[in-house]
Design an enzyme around this catalytic site. Structure first.
Site, mmCIF file in Angstrom:
data_model
loop_
_atom_site.group_PDB
_atom_site.id
_atom_site.type_symbol
_atom_site.label_atom_id
_atom_site.label_comp_id
_atom_site.label_asym_id
_atom_site.label_seq_id
_atom_site.Cartn_x
_atom_site.Cartn_y
_atom_site.Cartn_z
ATOM 1 C CE1 TYR A 288 35.440 34.832 40.907
ATOM 2 C CE2 TYR A 288 34.453 32.759 41.596
ATOM 3 C CZ TYR A 288 34.364 34.121 41.389
ATOM 4 O OH TYR A 288 33.189 34.773 41.646
ATOM 5 N N GLY B 29 42.261 31.134 36.206
ATOM 6 C CA GLY B 29 42.390 31.523 34.809
ATOM 7 C C GLY B 29 41.858 32.931 34.638
ATOM 8 N N GLY C 298 39.525 36.000 34.346
ATOM 9 C CA GLY C 298 38.177 36.362 34.791
ATOM 10 C C GLY C 298 37.691 35.487 35.927
ATOM 11 C CG HIS D 202 45.818 35.274 42.684
ATOM 12 N ND1 HIS D 202 45.814 35.385 41.316
ATOM 13 C CD2 HIS D 202 47.069 35.630 43.101
ATOM 14 C CE1 HIS D 202 47.014 35.789 40.917
ATOM 15 N NE2 HIS D 202 47.790 35.943 41.977
ATOM 16 C CG ASP D 203 40.638 36.194 40.006
ATOM 17 O OD1 ASP D 203 41.815 35.914 39.691
ATOM 18 O OD2 ASP D 203 39.642 35.646 39.487
ATOM 19 C CG ASP E 172 51.548 36.626 41.991
ATOM 20 O OD1 ASP E 172 50.316 36.807 41.882
ATOM 21 O OD2 ASP E 172 52.373 37.064 41.163
#
Length: 118
Positions: A26, A28, A30, A46-47, A92
């Site tokens: 996860y 990076g 995608g 985070h995604d 973030d």
């Protein structure tokens, strides 16, 4: 935005921010499958936070600039942010602090997602 996120990582971590750009399933661009460890789970969360920002705030988190302070490893999202900017800032901030706490496994850097992310 991604530049602010990079700088938050630099504020809270001794490891270079590039170490988090292609880690696990996860960290990076995608992501899929099951996170390989605690650090990869930070990236999955985070995604998901960015996905929520896209739908709830109708913004592009990777492009949304916000105001924050970094002092001695402490991150604070400033009060003058709009609702969307504050949401992205906290996505973030949470990830950068999570990265600082999670162990880093060199073997999970640049893994092959077709083999390690089922």
């Amino acid at each position: 935005n991604l530049i602010d996120f990079k700088n938050m990582i630099k504020c809270t971590n001794t490891r270079h921010w590039v170490s988090f750009t292609n880690y696990g399933c996860y960290c990076g661009y995608g992501g899929s499958g099951t996170p390989v460890d605690e650090l990869d789970k930070c990236c999955q969360v985070h995604d998901k936070c960015y996905d929520t920002a896209k739908h709830v705030c109708k913004c592009s988190p990777s492009m949304t600039m916000y105001s924050y302070d970094c002092s001695e490893g402490k991150l604070t999202c400033k009060d003058n942010n709009t609702k969307c900017k504050d949401f992205v800032c906290n996505c973030d901030r949470t990830a950068a602090l999570c990265f600082a706490k999670a162990p880093y496994n060199n073997k999970n850097f640049k893994i092959d997602p077709t083999k390690g992310c089922q």
